[in-house]
Motif scaffolding. Structure first.
Motif, PDB file in Angstrom:
ATOM      1  N   GLU A 278       0.830  -1.210   0.000  1.00  0.00           N
ATOM      2  CA  GLU A 278       0.000   0.000   0.000  1.00  0.00           C
ATOM      3  C   GLU A 278       0.861   1.255   0.000  1.00  0.00           C
ATOM      4  OE1 GLU A 278      -2.669  -0.058   3.286  1.00  0.00           O
ATOM      5  OE2 GLU A 278      -3.649  -1.917   2.673  1.00  0.00           O
ATOM      6  N   SER A 279       0.294   2.337  -0.589  1.00  0.00           N
ATOM      7  CA  SER A 279       0.971   3.636  -0.614  1.00  0.00           C
ATOM      8  C   SER A 279       0.144   4.635   0.183  1.00  0.00           C
ATOM      9  CB  SER A 279       1.116   4.114  -2.057  1.00  0.00           C
ATOM     10  OG  SER A 279       1.565   5.452  -2.094  1.00  0.00           O
ATOM     11  N   ILE A 280       0.828   5.622   0.824  1.00  0.00           N
ATOM     12  CA  ILE A 280       0.076   6.646   1.574  1.00  0.00           C
ATOM     13  C   ILE A 280       0.177   8.010   0.895  1.00  0.00           C
ATOM     14  CG2 ILE A 280       0.114   5.530   3.824  1.00  0.00           C
ATOM     15  CD1 ILE A 280       2.558   7.105   4.562  1.00  0.00           C
ATOM     16  N   GLY A 281       0.695   8.032  -0.351  1.00  0.00           N
ATOM     17  CA  GLY A 281       0.687   9.260  -1.143  1.00  0.00           C
ATOM     18  C   GLY A 281       1.884  10.160  -0.896  1.00  0.00           C
ATOM     19  N   GLU A 282       2.083  11.102  -1.822  1.00  0.00           N
ATOM     20  CA  GLU A 282       3.219  12.017  -1.731  1.00  0.00           C
ATOM     21  C   GLU A 282       2.837  13.324  -1.046  1.00  0.00           C
ATOM     22  OE1 GLU A 282       5.133  12.706  -5.429  1.00  0.00           O
ATOM     23  OE2 GLU A 282       5.292  10.582  -5.931  1.00  0.00           O
ATOM     24  N   GLU A 283       3.793  13.880  -0.323  1.00  0.00           N
ATOM     25  CA  GLU A 283       3.597  15.157   0.381  1.00  0.00           C
ATOM     26  C   GLU A 283       4.870  15.991   0.199  1.00  0.00           C
ATOM     27  OE1 GLU A 283       1.002  16.312   1.952  1.00  0.00           O
ATOM     28  OE2 GLU A 283      -0.305  14.579   2.271  1.00  0.00           O
ATOM     29  N   LYS A 284       5.070  16.503  -1.018  1.00  0.00           N
ATOM     30  CA  LYS A 284       6.325  17.188  -1.347  1.00  0.00           C
ATOM     31  C   LYS A 284       6.558  18.430  -0.480  1.00  0.00           C
ATOM     32  CE  LYS A 284       8.107  14.554  -4.487  1.00  0.00           C
ATOM     33  NZ  LYS A 284       9.352  13.829  -4.195  1.00  0.00           N
ATOM     34  N   LYS A 285       5.506  19.223  -0.288  1.00  0.00           N
ATOM     35  CA  LYS A 285       5.676  20.446   0.511  1.00  0.00           C
ATOM     36  C   LYS A 285       6.053  20.106   1.948  1.00  0.00           C
ATOM     37  CE  LYS A 285       2.648  23.516  -2.118  1.00  0.00           C
ATOM     38  NZ  LYS A 285       1.395  24.322  -2.098  1.00  0.00           N
ATOM     39  N   LEU A 286       5.379  19.113   2.509  1.00  0.00           N
ATOM     40  CA  LEU A 286       5.664  18.689   3.883  1.00  0.00           C
ATOM     41  C   LEU A 286       7.088  18.155   3.974  1.00  0.00           C
ATOM     42  CD1 LEU A 286       4.712  18.148   6.772  1.00  0.00           C
ATOM     43  CD2 LEU A 286       3.790  15.954   5.991  1.00  0.00           C
ATOM     44  N   GLU A 287       7.525  17.461   2.939  1.00  0.00           N
ATOM     45  CA  GLU A 287       8.872  16.901   2.940  1.00  0.00           C
ATOM     46  C   GLU A 287       9.927  18.003   3.047  1.00  0.00           C
ATOM     47  OE1 GLU A 287      11.775  13.927   0.357  1.00  0.00           O
ATOM     48  OE2 GLU A 287       9.879  14.629  -0.520  1.00  0.00           O
ATOM     49  N   GLU A 288       9.750  19.064   2.294  1.00  0.00           N
ATOM     50  CA  GLU A 288      10.714  20.163   2.315  1.00  0.00           C
ATOM     51  C   GLU A 288      10.786  20.825   3.686  1.00  0.00           C
ATOM     52  OE1 GLU A 288      12.929  20.947  -0.012  1.00  0.00           O
ATOM     53  OE2 GLU A 288      12.137  19.197  -1.068  1.00  0.00           O
ATOM     54  N   VAL A 289       9.623  21.004   4.296  1.00  0.00           N
ATOM     55  CA  VAL A 289       9.560  21.637   5.622  1.00  0.00           C
ATOM     56  C   VAL A 289      10.254  20.769   6.662  1.00  0.00           C
ATOM     57  CG1 VAL A 289       8.015  22.344   7.503  1.00  0.00           C
ATOM     58  CG2 VAL A 289       7.445  22.924   5.139  1.00  0.00           C
ATOM     59  N   LEU A 290       9.921  19.484   6.691  1.00  0.00           N
ATOM     60  CA  LEU A 290      10.494  18.571   7.694  1.00  0.00           C
ATOM     61  C   LEU A 290      12.004  18.398   7.507  1.00  0.00           C
ATOM     62  CD1 LEU A 290       7.736  15.789   7.780  1.00  0.00           C
ATOM     63  CD2 LEU A 290       8.091  17.609   9.435  1.00  0.00           C
ATOM     64  N   LYS A 291      12.401  18.295   6.279  1.00  0.00           N
ATOM     65  CA  LYS A 291      13.827  18.132   5.971  1.00  0.00           C
ATOM     66  C   LYS A 291      14.626  19.331   6.485  1.00  0.00           C
ATOM     67  CE  LYS A 291      16.722  16.820   2.027  1.00  0.00           C
ATOM     68  NZ  LYS A 291      16.713  16.584   0.554  1.00  0.00           N
ATOM     69  N   LYS A 292      14.049  20.514   6.363  1.00  0.00           N
ATOM     70  CA  LYS A 292      14.724  21.748   6.789  1.00  0.00           C
ATOM     71  C   LYS A 292      14.652  21.953   8.291  1.00  0.00           C
ATOM     72  CE  LYS A 292      14.689  26.742   6.005  1.00  0.00           C
ATOM     73  NZ  LYS A 292      14.014  27.864   5.308  1.00  0.00           N
ATOM     74  N   GLU A 293      13.462  21.729   8.876  1.00  0.00           N
ATOM     75  CA  GLU A 293      13.236  22.027  10.295  1.00  0.00           C
ATOM     76  C   GLU A 293      13.789  20.947  11.227  1.00  0.00           C
ATOM     77  OE1 GLU A 293      11.915  24.800  11.669  1.00  0.00           O
ATOM     78  OE2 GLU A 293      11.791  25.672   9.646  1.00  0.00           O
ATOM     79  N   TYR A 294      13.694  19.674  10.825  1.00  0.00           N
ATOM     80  CA  TYR A 294      14.087  18.567  11.713  1.00  0.00           C
ATOM     81  C   TYR A 294      15.053  17.615  11.005  1.00  0.00           C
ATOM     82  CZ  TYR A 294       9.660  20.298  13.623  1.00  0.00           C
ATOM     83  OH  TYR A 294       8.641  21.106  14.080  1.00  0.00           O
ATOM     84  N   PRO A 295      16.237  18.075  10.635  1.00  0.00           N
ATOM     85  CA  PRO A 295      17.159  17.227   9.859  1.00  0.00           C
ATOM     86  C   PRO A 295      17.579  15.943  10.571  1.00  0.00           C
ATOM     87  CG  PRO A 295      18.265  19.196  10.691  1.00  0.00           C
ATOM     88  CD  PRO A 295      16.808  19.387  10.935  1.00  0.00           C
ATOM     89  N   VAL A 296      17.768  15.999  11.901  1.00  0.00           N
ATOM     90  CA  VAL A 296      18.197  14.808  12.644  1.00  0.00           C
ATOM     91  C   VAL A 296      17.120  13.718  12.556  1.00  0.00           C
ATOM     92  CG1 VAL A 296      18.740  13.873  14.934  1.00  0.00           C
ATOM     93  CG2 VAL A 296      19.690  16.077  14.225  1.00  0.00           C
ATOM     94  N   CYS A 297      15.895  14.103  12.829  1.00  0.00           N
ATOM     95  CA  CYS A 297      14.791  13.137  12.805  1.00  0.00           C
ATOM     96  C   CYS A 297      14.477  12.679  11.380  1.00  0.00           C
ATOM     97  CB  CYS A 297      13.541  13.743  13.442  1.00  0.00           C
ATOM     98  SG  CYS A 297      13.719  14.013  15.224  1.00  0.00           S
ATOM     99  N   TYR A 298      14.611  13.583  10.426  1.00  0.00           N
ATOM    100  CA  TYR A 298      14.363  13.238   9.018  1.00  0.00           C
ATOM    101  C   TYR A 298      15.370  12.191   8.539  1.00  0.00           C
ATOM    102  CZ  TYR A 298      13.818  13.814   3.950  1.00  0.00           C
ATOM    103  OH  TYR A 298      13.615  13.593   2.607  1.00  0.00           O
ATOM    104  N   ASN A 299      16.658  12.400   8.854  1.00  0.00           N
ATOM    105  CA  ASN A 299      17.693  11.449   8.440  1.00  0.00           C
ATOM    106  C   ASN A 299      17.544  10.109   9.154  1.00  0.00           C
ATOM    107  OD1 ASN A 299      18.939  13.218   6.647  1.00  0.00           O
ATOM    108  ND2 ASN A 299      20.192  14.145   8.251  1.00  0.00           N
ATOM    109  N   LEU A 300      17.140  10.161  10.429  1.00  0.00           N
ATOM    110  CA  LEU A 300      16.910   8.920  11.178  1.00  0.00           C
ATOM    111  C   LEU A 300      15.727   8.154  10.595  1.00  0.00           C
ATOM    112  CD1 LEU A 300      17.403   6.940  13.464  1.00  0.00           C
ATOM    113  CD2 LEU A 300      16.196   8.490  15.019  1.00  0.00           C
ATOM    114  N   ALA A 301      14.683   8.877  10.209  1.00  0.00           N
ATOM    115  CA  ALA A 301      13.507   8.236   9.604  1.00  0.00           C
ATOM    116  C   ALA A 301      13.901   7.484   8.335  1.00  0.00           C
ATOM    117  CB  ALA A 301      12.434   9.280   9.295  1.00  0.00           C
ATOM    118  N   TRP A 302      14.793   8.087   7.536  1.00  0.00           N
ATOM    119  CA  TRP A 302      15.279   7.400   6.332  1.00  0.00           C
ATOM    120  C   TRP A 302      16.048   6.126   6.703  1.00  0.00           C
ATOM    121  CZ3 TRP A 302      14.108   6.839   1.622  1.00  0.00           C
ATOM    122  CH2 TRP A 302      13.531   7.873   0.863  1.00  0.00           C
ATOM    123  N   LYS A 303      16.835   6.230   7.754  1.00  0.00           N
ATOM    124  CA  LYS A 303      17.602   5.061   8.215  1.00  0.00           C
ATOM    125  C   LYS A 303      16.658   3.927   8.608  1.00  0.00           C
ATOM    126  CE  LYS A 303      21.321   3.828  11.447  1.00  0.00           C
ATOM    127  NZ  LYS A 303      22.261   4.347  12.467  1.00  0.00           N
TER     128      LYS A 303
END
Length: 280
Positions: free
Chosen positions: A223-248
């Motif tokens: 299953e897919s939960i859809g794309e959220e490009k705008k949200l991605e940019e905000v989270l990547k900028k505001e919470y880089p530690v958590c964003y990188n950990l989420a990818w891990k």
């Protein structure tokens, strides 16, 4: 109309295997059902308190081999428990629980009588993920302790809850346990990378566990939960530690499950991780 079957095998005084024209072999359970009966005798469906099919030949063989090692009264009692579980869950249980729970409870009662204690490392996760099954399992444990005059360790509730969940969802215990091991590994990675200890009674911990579980389920289902490009940019900028950990975490899930994980999972995991970090 009364249905008549032919007895094929007497397993004990309370359990017989009979032949049905449509369903083939049927297991009939009831107090005294097999007493003074023999192979070839006719028996009515109505005589049984409980009937079930074991279509899987391996499970049928396991059940037949298991019964001689279990007290007859315990077999009847376990089927009373299964009726209780079915009633509380409001749905029919997959027939494999007859083998799995009979085997598990017989062994658990034997352990309790010898005062052998087993811990359950996934107890908190099981309660968080399957609250209804957990509450029903509590009721099962209470009934067993009262009838059998034994005391179960708390972890036993979790084991029984897993059997119930397996019977309700038709998932194997092996698959369920595999996912729990993966979730535990992900939690360890989070604690190590964020340098914090996740309190198991914390509501945000429960939310994270549930999200990881749903993410794994979505991966299994594709299953897919859809794309959220705008949200991605905000989270990547505001919470880089958590964003990188989420990818891990997503990479670990992909490797363990050998399935693709929707990239949008990274965004929702980032939010969960940031909430944990903020509250810690």
């Amino acid at each position: 109309m009364e249905q008549i079957l032919t007895i094929e095998k007497i397993l004990n005084n309370n359990v017989v295997i009979a032949h049905h024209d449509i369903y083939k072999e049927v297991v009939l359970i009831g107090k005294g059902l097999g007493f003074e009966r023999k192979k070839g005798d006719k028996i009515s469906f109505d005589k049984a308190d409980k009937t079930f099919l074991l279509k899987n030949e391996t499970e049928k063989e396991q059940y037949v081999n298991l019964l001689p090692h279990i007290e007859e009264n315990l077999i009847v009692f376990i089927h009373e428990l299964l009726l209780f579980v079915e009633e509380q869950m409001g749905t029919e249980l997959n027939e494999h629980i007859h083998v799995a729970l009979t085997d598990h409870l017989a062994f658990a009662i034997s352990r309790a009588k010898k005062d052998m204690q087993f811990s359950n490392p996934f107890l908190y996760e099981i309660e968080a993920l399957y609250p209804k099954e957990y509450q029903v399992a509590k009721g099962v444990v209470k009934k067993v302790e009262k009838r059998m005059d034994v005391a179960f360790p708390e972890g036993e509730i979790g084991f029984i809850a897993l059997h119930i969940h397996s019977a309700v969802t038709d998932k194997s215990l092996r698959d369920i346990n595999r996912d729990h091991v993966l979730i535990s590994k992900l939690i360890e990675i989070i604690e190590e990378n964020l340098v914090l200890h996740l309190g198991k009674d914390n509501i945000n911990y429960h939310r994270l566990i549930q999200h990881l579980h749903r993410a794994i389920d979505r991966a299994h289902q594709g299953e897919s939960i859809g794309e959220e490009k705008k949200l991605e940019e905000v989270l990547k900028k505001e919470y880089p530690v958590c964003y990188n950990l989420a990818w891990k975490l997503v990479k670990v899930m992909q490797n363990q499950l050998n399935k693709p994980i929707d990239e949008a999972e990274v965004l929702y995991l980032t939010i969960h991780l940031q909430r944990l970090l903020h509250n810690s």
